[in-house]
Design a protein around this motif. Structure first.
Motif, PDB file in Angstrom:
ATOM      1  N   GLN A  81       0.798  -1.181   0.106  1.00 52.19           N
ATOM      2  CA  GLN A  81       0.496   0.363   0.334  1.00 52.19           C
ATOM      3  C   GLN A  81       0.953   1.259  -0.051  1.00 52.19           C
ATOM      4  O   GLN A  81       0.534   2.358   0.306  1.00 52.19           O
ATOM      5  CB  GLN A  81      -0.598  -0.457   1.232  1.00 52.19           C
ATOM      6  CG  GLN A  81      -1.831  -1.247   1.100  1.00 52.19           C
ATOM      7  CD  GLN A  81      -2.174  -1.921   3.120  1.00 52.19           C
ATOM      8  OE1 GLN A  81      -3.518  -1.156   3.188  1.00 52.19           O
ATOM      9  NE2 GLN A  81      -1.244  -3.067   3.240  1.00 52.19           N
ATOM     10  N   GLU A  82       2.069   0.850  -0.280  1.00 49.70           N
ATOM     11  CA  GLU A  82       2.994   2.162  -0.511  1.00 49.70           C
ATOM     12  C   GLU A  82       2.540   3.197  -1.168  1.00 49.70           C
ATOM     13  O   GLU A  82       2.823   4.606  -0.364  1.00 49.70           O
ATOM     14  CB  GLU A  82       4.733   1.819  -0.490  1.00 49.70           C
ATOM     15  CG  GLU A  82       4.901   0.417   0.022  1.00 49.70           C
ATOM     16  CD  GLU A  82       4.631  -0.897   0.280  1.00 49.70           C
ATOM     17  OE1 GLU A  82       5.755  -1.773   0.865  1.00 49.70           O
ATOM     18  OE2 GLU A  82       4.126  -1.147  -1.309  1.00 49.70           O
ATOM     19  N   ALA A  83       1.849   3.429  -2.651  1.00 50.29           N
ATOM     20  CA  ALA A  83       2.031   4.454  -3.454  1.00 50.29           C
ATOM     21  C   ALA A  83       0.743   5.232  -2.695  1.00 50.29           C
ATOM     22  O   ALA A  83       1.012   6.428  -2.572  1.00 50.29           O
ATOM     23  CB  ALA A  83       1.244   3.777  -4.735  1.00 50.29           C
ATOM     24  N   ILE A  84      -0.347   4.666  -2.048  1.00 48.37           N
ATOM     25  CA  ILE A  84      -1.559   5.181  -1.364  1.00 48.37           C
ATOM     26  C   ILE A  84      -0.541   6.699  -0.229  1.00 48.37           C
ATOM     27  O   ILE A  84      -0.463   7.890  -0.396  1.00 48.37           O
ATOM     28  CB  ILE A  84      -2.209   5.124  -0.515  1.00 48.37           C
ATOM     29  CG1 ILE A  84      -2.955   3.868  -1.232  1.00 48.37           C
ATOM     30  CG2 ILE A  84      -3.218   5.719  -0.054  1.00 48.37           C
ATOM     31  CD1 ILE A  84      -3.931   3.299  -0.942  1.00 48.37           C
ATOM     32  N   GLY A  85       0.158   5.708   0.671  1.00 49.80           N
ATOM     33  CA  GLY A  85       0.986   6.825   1.515  1.00 49.80           C
ATOM     34  C   GLY A  85       1.773   7.682   0.957  1.00 49.80           C
ATOM     35  O   GLY A  85       2.436   9.189   1.377  1.00 49.80           O
ATOM     36  N   VAL A  86       2.952   7.701  -0.265  1.00 51.98           N
ATOM     37  CA  VAL A  86       4.311   8.380  -0.537  1.00 51.98           C
ATOM     38  C   VAL A  86       2.919   9.366  -1.624  1.00 51.98           C
ATOM     39  O   VAL A  86       4.218  10.435  -1.370  1.00 51.98           O
ATOM     40  CB  VAL A  86       4.693   7.316  -1.540  1.00 51.98           C
ATOM     41  CG1 VAL A  86       5.624   8.346  -2.435  1.00 51.98           C
ATOM     42  CG2 VAL A  86       5.855   6.271  -0.234  1.00 51.98           C
ATOM     43  N   ALA A  87       2.155   9.080  -2.007  1.00 46.21           N
ATOM     44  CA  ALA A  87       1.742  10.078  -2.705  1.00 46.21           C
ATOM     45  C   ALA A  87       1.173  11.354  -2.023  1.00 46.21           C
ATOM     46  O   ALA A  87       1.002  12.409  -2.221  1.00 46.21           O
ATOM     47  CB  ALA A  87       0.322   9.489  -4.340  1.00 46.21           C
ATOM     48  N   ILE A  88       0.517  10.818  -0.826  1.00 45.34           N
ATOM     49  CA  ILE A  88       0.045  11.704  -0.220  1.00 45.34           C
ATOM     50  C   ILE A  88       0.658  12.515   0.120  1.00 45.34           C
ATOM     51  O   ILE A  88       1.002  13.748   0.390  1.00 45.34           O
ATOM     52  CB  ILE A  88      -0.921  11.148   0.578  1.00 45.34           C
ATOM     53  CG1 ILE A  88      -2.120  10.529   0.597  1.00 45.34           C
ATOM     54  CG2 ILE A  88      -1.643  11.891   2.088  1.00 45.34           C
ATOM     55  CD1 ILE A  88      -2.819   9.400   1.474  1.00 45.34           C
ATOM     56  N   GLY A  89       1.835  11.858   1.190  1.00 48.13           N
ATOM     57  CA  GLY A  89       3.719  12.230   1.145  1.00 48.13           C
ATOM     58  C   GLY A  89       3.919  13.735   0.580  1.00 48.13           C
ATOM     59  O   GLY A  89       3.951  14.930   1.201  1.00 48.13           O
ATOM     60  N   ILE A 144       0.882   4.351  -8.609  1.00 55.40           N
ATOM     61  CA  ILE A 144       1.282   5.591  -7.968  1.00 55.40           C
ATOM     62  C   ILE A 144       1.008   7.168  -8.627  1.00 55.40           C
ATOM     63  O   ILE A 144       0.725   7.998  -8.182  1.00 55.40           O
ATOM     64  CB  ILE A 144       2.398   5.569  -7.184  1.00 55.40           C
ATOM     65  CG1 ILE A 144       2.766   6.691  -6.583  1.00 55.40           C
ATOM     66  CG2 ILE A 144       3.235   6.090  -8.338  1.00 55.40           C
ATOM     67  CD1 ILE A 144       3.791   6.888  -5.453  1.00 55.40           C
ATOM     68  N   LEU A 145       1.143   6.613  -9.812  1.00 53.96           N
ATOM     69  CA  LEU A 145       1.157   7.912 -11.035  1.00 53.96           C
ATOM     70  C   LEU A 145      -0.651   8.398 -10.403  1.00 53.96           C
ATOM     71  O   LEU A 145      -1.023   9.703 -11.010  1.00 53.96           O
ATOM     72  CB  LEU A 145       1.039   7.496 -12.607  1.00 53.96           C
ATOM     73  CG  LEU A 145       2.493   7.567 -12.557  1.00 53.96           C
ATOM     74  CD1 LEU A 145       2.655   7.180 -14.268  1.00 53.96           C
ATOM     75  CD2 LEU A 145       3.341   8.241 -12.158  1.00 53.96           C
ATOM     76  N   ALA A 146      -1.324   7.160 -10.946  1.00 52.51           N
ATOM     77  CA  ALA A 146      -3.124   7.210 -10.696  1.00 52.51           C
ATOM     78  C   ALA A 146      -3.082   8.901  -9.087  1.00 52.51           C
ATOM     79  O   ALA A 146      -3.883   9.513  -9.159  1.00 52.51           O
ATOM     80  CB  ALA A 146      -3.592   6.543 -10.592  1.00 52.51           C
ATOM     81  N   VAL A 147      -2.466   7.876  -8.206  1.00 55.72           N
ATOM     82  CA  VAL A 147      -2.953   8.654  -6.704  1.00 55.72           C
ATOM     83  C   VAL A 147      -2.790   9.903  -6.276  1.00 55.72           C
ATOM     84  O   VAL A 147      -3.352  10.560  -6.597  1.00 55.72           O
ATOM     85  CB  VAL A 147      -1.839   7.312  -5.696  1.00 55.72           C
ATOM     86  CG1 VAL A 147      -2.520   8.165  -4.414  1.00 55.72           C
ATOM     87  CG2 VAL A 147      -2.894   6.133  -6.283  1.00 55.72           C
ATOM     88  N   TYR A 148      -1.250   9.959  -7.204  1.00 52.65           N
ATOM     89  CA  TYR A 148      -0.372  11.045  -7.233  1.00 52.65           C
ATOM     90  C   TYR A 148      -1.760  12.361  -7.804  1.00 52.65           C
ATOM     91  O   TYR A 148      -1.353  13.473  -7.299  1.00 52.65           O
ATOM     92  CB  TYR A 148       0.328  10.857  -7.946  1.00 52.65           C
ATOM     93  CG  TYR A 148       2.001  12.346  -7.572  1.00 52.65           C
ATOM     94  CD1 TYR A 148       2.447  12.128  -6.788  1.00 52.65           C
ATOM     95  CD2 TYR A 148       1.572  12.870  -8.461  1.00 52.65           C
ATOM     96  CE1 TYR A 148       2.952  13.747  -6.615  1.00 52.65           C
ATOM     97  CE2 TYR A 148       2.258  14.721  -7.739  1.00 52.65           C
ATOM     98  CZ  TYR A 148       3.323  14.815  -7.150  1.00 52.65           C
ATOM     99  OH  TYR A 148       3.854  15.571  -6.782  1.00 52.65           O
ATOM    100  N   ASP A 149      -2.330  12.065  -9.116  1.00 54.40           N
ATOM    101  CA  ASP A 149      -2.587  12.895  -9.667  1.00 54.40           C
ATOM    102  C   ASP A 149      -4.232  13.295  -9.172  1.00 54.40           C
ATOM    103  O   ASP A 149      -4.119  14.626  -9.062  1.00 54.40           O
ATOM    104  CB  ASP A 149      -2.883  12.117 -11.556  1.00 54.40           C
ATOM    105  CG  ASP A 149      -3.721  13.218 -12.580  1.00 54.40           C
ATOM    106  OD1 ASP A 149      -2.810  14.011 -12.485  1.00 54.40           O
ATOM    107  OD2 ASP A 149      -4.557  13.183 -12.899  1.00 54.40           O
ATOM    108  N   ARG A 150      -4.714  12.371  -8.696  1.00 54.99           N
ATOM    109  CA  ARG A 150      -6.193  12.444  -7.831  1.00 54.99           C
ATOM    110  C   ARG A 150      -6.266  13.527  -6.754  1.00 54.99           C
ATOM    111  O   ARG A 150      -7.178  13.869  -6.649  1.00 54.99           O
ATOM    112  CB  ARG A 150      -6.617  11.346  -8.263  1.00 54.99           C
ATOM    113  CG  ARG A 150      -7.533  10.809  -9.383  1.00 54.99           C
ATOM    114  CD  ARG A 150      -7.213  11.674 -10.894  1.00 54.99           C
ATOM    115  NE  ARG A 150      -8.713  12.122 -10.385  1.00 54.99           N
ATOM    116  CZ  ARG A 150      -9.458  13.321 -11.136  1.00 54.99           C
ATOM    117  NH1 ARG A 150      -8.223  14.267 -11.841  1.00 54.99           N
ATOM    118  NH2 ARG A 150     -10.077  14.182 -10.761  1.00 54.99           N
TER     119      ARG A 150
END
Length: 364
Positions: A68-76, A227-233
């Protein structure tokens, strides 16, 4: 007749790291993508070490973030210093990017209140990890209300798992956020399992994101392994809230590759084949494959990165283990702002026992 509600879904990379379509302009910045990848690897290696520390009795129960690293890294990576994070217990990756030190995270999971006293100014106003399910969503609305009353362009980000969306606290938070048009971004980490209860059994709605619609604001889904999708949204959600356009709910579809916590044994309720298939979609390898396809990553760089991250983690562990223990009465110091007189006798007994032990006259 029931109808299927179609909500926006965003994904840019398939499980093998191939593009599914055109990328947003910001995603052309390979240096940014490399930084995101490096942070995901660091988060994963810290996570592995934390689990090992718990297994050897050096910290208490720990909630892994594996897969689940992509979610946290994108937010942070996207939050500004003046924003406030109101997290839940699976948000180590976000916290590290907010400036929480690894040794502070280990202190927290070791049962030491000093682990929530963040030294880094960026994290100083962030809330500590929330273990009660969904209550943090209401706290986030309180903070967001203060921002709105003060006229500040600050945003609150609050996170939760899929199970939390079934709690009244979560739904009440959505209601007040929509009614008051609060600057808050709700991020749901839908990792498919609320401890031992699968997503399909905990909610009859086709998506969790659509719960926002009843509260009067947008909800959407993203591929939480991309992570590209999470970061964008998340980027768009933060900007929306910062401009005074109200809240948004982003449901990130991921998978909990590890146990719910180190006190859990997921093999007792989760099919091994399901986990095996989920490993094929995990976020770290996905971004690694994409960077390699661009010629910006290779095995040598990977090994160098792993060595660098392992050194950072080990140094943090050493700092953690060199810290002196708090005195026994510290377990009481953060319970009340002013210690109630009715409990004074209990506190005095604890202090007396601690003094006797220091003097070597109490061996119970």
């Amino acid at each position: 007749m029931s109808q299927t509600l179609q909500l926006p879904f965003t994904g840019y990379l398939d499980p093998d790291g191939h593009l599914l379509g055109p990328l947003p302009v910001w995603a052309e910045d390979v240096d940014l993508l490399t930084r995101l990848y490096r942070q995901m690897v660091l988060a994963r290696l810290f996570d592995q070490k934390a689990v090992a520390l718990q297994r050897t009795g050096r910290i208490g129960t720990y909630a892994p973030t594996l897969g689940q690293e992509a979610i946290g890294v994108a937010i942070g990576s996207l939050m500004r210093a003046e924003d406030v994070l109101v997290p839940y217990y699976r948000d180590t990756a976000v916290q590290l990017l907010r400036g929480v030190r690894m040794e502070e995270a280990l202190l927290y999971w070791g049962g030491d209140e000093r682990g929530s006293d963040y030294a880094e100014p960026t994290a100083a106003e962030d809330f500590p990890l929330c273990v009660p399910i969904a209550t943090q969503a209401l706290h986030a609305c309180g903070v967001a209300s203060a921002f709105k009353i003060r006229g500040q362009q600050r945003v609150v980000v609050t996170t939760c798992g899929d199970g939390a969306t079934s709690k009244g606290d979560f739904l009440e938070a959505l209601n007040v956020a929509g009614a008051w048009q609060l600057p808050v971004v709700f991020v749901v980490n839908n990792n498919q399992w609320a401890i031992s209860v699968p997503r399909r059994l905990q909610c009859g709605a086709p998506t969790l994101a659509q719960k926002a619609l009843g509260a009067g604001f947008p909800g959407e889904q993203v591929d939480g392994n991309d992570i590209l999708a999470v970061y964008d949204r998340v980027q768009q959600g933060l900007e929306r809230a910062r401009q005074g356009k109200g809240p948004v709910l982003i449901e990130c579809l991921s998978y909990r590759l590890g146990d719910h916590t180190t006190a859990d044994d997921a093999s007792r309720y989760r099919p091994a084949e399901e986990v095996k298939l989920a490993w094929l979609k995990e976020p770290v390898k996905r971004l690694q494959a994409y960077l390699a396809s661009l010629g910006h990553w290779d095995p040598d760089r990977e090994q160098a990165l792993i060595g660098e991250c392992q050194m950072q983690v080990q140094q943090a562990v050493e700092r953690f283990e060199q810290m002196t223990n708090e005195p026994p009465q510290a377990i009481l110091d953060y319970v009340y702002a002013q210690w109630p007189s009715v409990l004074a006798e209990q506190r005095d007994m604890l202090l007396e026992r601690a003094a006797r032990r220091r003097a070597g006259v109490d061996h119970e």
